[in-house]
Design an enzyme around this catalytic site. Structure first.
Site, PDB file in Angstrom:
ATOM      1  N   LYS A 166     -34.781 -34.117  79.829  1.00  0.00           N
ATOM      2  CA  LYS A 166     -36.238 -34.299  80.101  1.00  0.00           C
ATOM      3  C   LYS A 166     -37.003 -34.634  81.706  1.00  0.00           C
ATOM      4  O   LYS A 166     -36.225 -34.387  82.635  1.00  0.00           O
ATOM      5  CB  LYS A 166     -36.473 -36.094  79.986  1.00  0.00           C
ATOM      6  CG  LYS A 166     -35.337 -37.279  81.043  1.00  0.00           C
ATOM      7  CD  LYS A 166     -36.082 -37.624  82.440  1.00  0.00           C
ATOM      8  CE  LYS A 166     -35.391 -38.196  82.430  1.00  0.00           C
ATOM      9  NZ  LYS A 166     -35.470 -38.749  84.385  1.00  0.00           N
ATOM     10  N   ASP A 175     -32.124 -44.090  80.409  1.00  0.00           N
ATOM     11  CA  ASP A 175     -32.861 -43.448  80.333  1.00  0.00           C
ATOM     12  C   ASP A 175     -32.308 -42.763  78.896  1.00  0.00           C
ATOM     13  O   ASP A 175     -32.692 -41.731  78.100  1.00  0.00           O
ATOM     14  CB  ASP A 175     -33.782 -42.719  80.924  1.00  0.00           C
ATOM     15  CG  ASP A 175     -32.511 -42.234  81.827  1.00  0.00           C
ATOM     16  OD1 ASP A 175     -30.965 -42.340  81.832  1.00  0.00           O
ATOM     17  OD2 ASP A 175     -32.203 -41.079  82.657  1.00  0.00           O
TER      18      ASP A 175
HETATM   19  O1  C5P Z   1     -28.877 -47.044  83.616  1.00  0.00           O
HETATM   20  P1  C5P Z   1     -28.308 -46.435  84.781  1.00  0.00           P
HETATM   21  O2  C5P Z   1     -26.545 -45.580  84.368  1.00  0.00           O
HETATM   22  O3  C5P Z   1     -28.815 -44.055  84.486  1.00  0.00           O
HETATM   23  O4  C5P Z   1     -28.755 -46.326  86.064  1.00  0.00           O
HETATM   24  C1  C5P Z   1     -27.524 -45.949  86.762  1.00  0.00           C
HETATM   25  C2  C5P Z   1     -27.994 -46.695  88.299  1.00  0.00           C
HETATM   26  O5  C5P Z   1     -29.904 -46.243  88.519  1.00  0.00           O
HETATM   27  C3  C5P Z   1     -28.398 -47.929  88.054  1.00  0.00           C
HETATM   28  O6  C5P Z   1     -27.063 -48.185  88.444  1.00  0.00           O
HETATM   29  C4  C5P Z   1     -28.947 -48.240  89.211  1.00  0.00           C
HETATM   30  O7  C5P Z   1     -28.990 -48.064  90.673  1.00  0.00           O
HETATM   31  C5  C5P Z   1     -29.833 -47.192  89.036  1.00  0.00           C
HETATM   32  N1  C5P Z   1     -31.560 -47.565  88.244  1.00  0.00           N
HETATM   33  C6  C5P Z   1     -32.288 -48.620  88.911  1.00  0.00           C
HETATM   34  N2  C5P Z   1     -33.558 -48.762  88.424  1.00  0.00           N
HETATM   35  C7  C5P Z   1     -33.594 -48.352  87.069  1.00  0.00           C
HETATM   36  C8  C5P Z   1     -32.882 -47.356  86.502  1.00  0.00           C
HETATM   37  C9  C5P Z   1     -31.616 -46.786  87.080  1.00  0.00           C
HETATM   38  O8  C5P Z   1     -32.669 -48.678  90.027  1.00  0.00           O
HETATM   39  N3  C5P Z   1     -34.797 -48.955  86.669  1.00  0.00           N
END
Ligand code: C5P
Length: 338
Positions: free
Chosen positions: A16, A172
């Site tokens: 994406k 995501d």
């Molecule tokens: O959810 P995911 O593991 O993909 O997110 C990776 C990192 O990206 C999270 O640990 C956070 O530091 C950051 N993040 C964030 N806010 C979001 C999505 C991700 O701060 N909405």
């Protein structure tokens, strides 16, 4: 019903880009509230589930020839051996979640299914294009279909079930699930997991995707945004509102110069400035916005991949070819029309 050893189930999931990404202030749990417009692109990961040879779950991976990852690998900038093929890989965790959801234990139990998951990788690792998320989404769906096809479960889970499980794996990944099931655009709110479908544009958007020679860790880019905002380097987060003008521009997008120019002016990514301060080399790639037939350049998600909005498919392909000749890692791609 086929015997398990004959069955192999493959699911494709696209990478994406975020055509819009407005980020609010960090929450106590470390996540940021955001309003984003996710767009699936025509670069896909494929996960294939089949019967394994060893107990529990096993993983393997190959790189799609000619893909951005292949270009990075050929240049010695990506080593597949660096991708963990165990429970640290989202694909492994996705398969485990599906087994648990059906009340089947993944390992240590003699009767547990012996599954092998193969990843065909095309989307860069740590590139801001949800390559790992696409793998996880494809693994959720393919594992569920495999268990059903081999008679281990009575029915398939619903798309809503896949998205609920996906949200446990990463912010995501619910969009990656929706995109694997055919949706092109969705507005994401909350941490990105609350999705609202948006109709695909009447004409395809033609892009050139330019990968970097390195990856960027998403948490460090969000942290840089927080630090930069606290230091007054970046605008404070405003109210998170739906990008109504962008949605209108996409709804009426006809591929004309005027439509391209309107769209270009409405793209936004709050992570672009912090990503750039983590990796200033990206500036040169963003400057490709001045190339002939290019209307905009934008960092994809948390970067360092950059997308260029091109005037036509022919222009995107020609530009990707000339960038490769100059030593960049680039491919033409599109956000496919309805
Ligand atoms: O959810 P995911 O593991 O993909 O997110 C990776 C990192 O990206 C999270 O640990 C956070 O530091 C950051 N993040 C964030 N806010 C979001 C999505 C991700 O701060 N909405």
């Amino acid at each position: 019903m086929s015997t398990a050893s004959q069955v192999a189930i493959s699911v494709d999931a696209p990478g994406k880009v975020n055509l819009y990404l407005a980020v609010g202030d960090v929450r106590p749990d470390g996540y940021h509230p955001l309003t984003t417009l996710f767009a699936a692109v025509s670069l896909t990961e494929t996960v294939t589930v089949s019967e394994g040879q060893t107990q529990g779950l096993s993983l393997s991976m190959d790189i799609v020839p000619g893909s951005l990852v292949d270009q990075q690998m050929q240049a010695g900038q990506f080593d597949p051996a660096d991708v963990p093929m165990d429970e640290r890989n989202l694909v492994y965790r996705a398969a485990e979640l599906i087994l648990a959801e059906h009340g089947i234990s993944g390992h240590g139990v003699e009767s547990a299914p012996v599954l092998h998951l193969h990843i065909a990788k095309a989307v860069p690792v740590a590139g801001g294009m949800a390559g790992g998320s696409a793998d996880a989404a494809a693994a959720l769906i393919a594992t569920d279909r495999y268990l059903h096809a081999t008679g281990r479960t009575d029915g398939l889970l619903t798309p809503g079930d896949y998205e609920r499980l996906a949200a446990q794996l990463g912010a995501d990944i619910p969009f990656s699930v929706r995109a694997a099931l055919g949706q092109t655009l969705a507005l994401g709110q909350g941490t990105g997991t609350e999705l609202q479908n948006v109709e695909a544009p009447p004409e395809s958007l033609h892009l050139v995707i330019v990968a970097a020679q390195f990856g960027l860790a998403t948490p460090s880019v969000f942290k840089q945004l927080d630090a930069g905002r606290a230091a007054g380097l970046y605008p404070a987060s405003g109210e998170l509102v739906e990008p109504v003008e962008l949605l209108d521009a996409l709804k009426s997008y006809d591929g004309s110069d005027a439509a391209l120019a309107s769209l270009a002016a409405l793209l936004r990514n709050d992570l672009q400035a912090p990503a750039l301060s983590c990796a200033s080399q990206m500036e040169q790639t963003l400057n490709l916005r001045d190339s002939e037939g290019v209307y905009a350049s934008l960092v994809s998600g948390s970067g360092p991949t950059v997308l260029l909005l091109a005037s036509s498919q022919a222009r995107a392909e020609a530009l990707a070819t000339s960038l490769r000749v100059e030593g960049h890692h680039a491919v033409a791609a599109e956000v496919t029309s309805a």
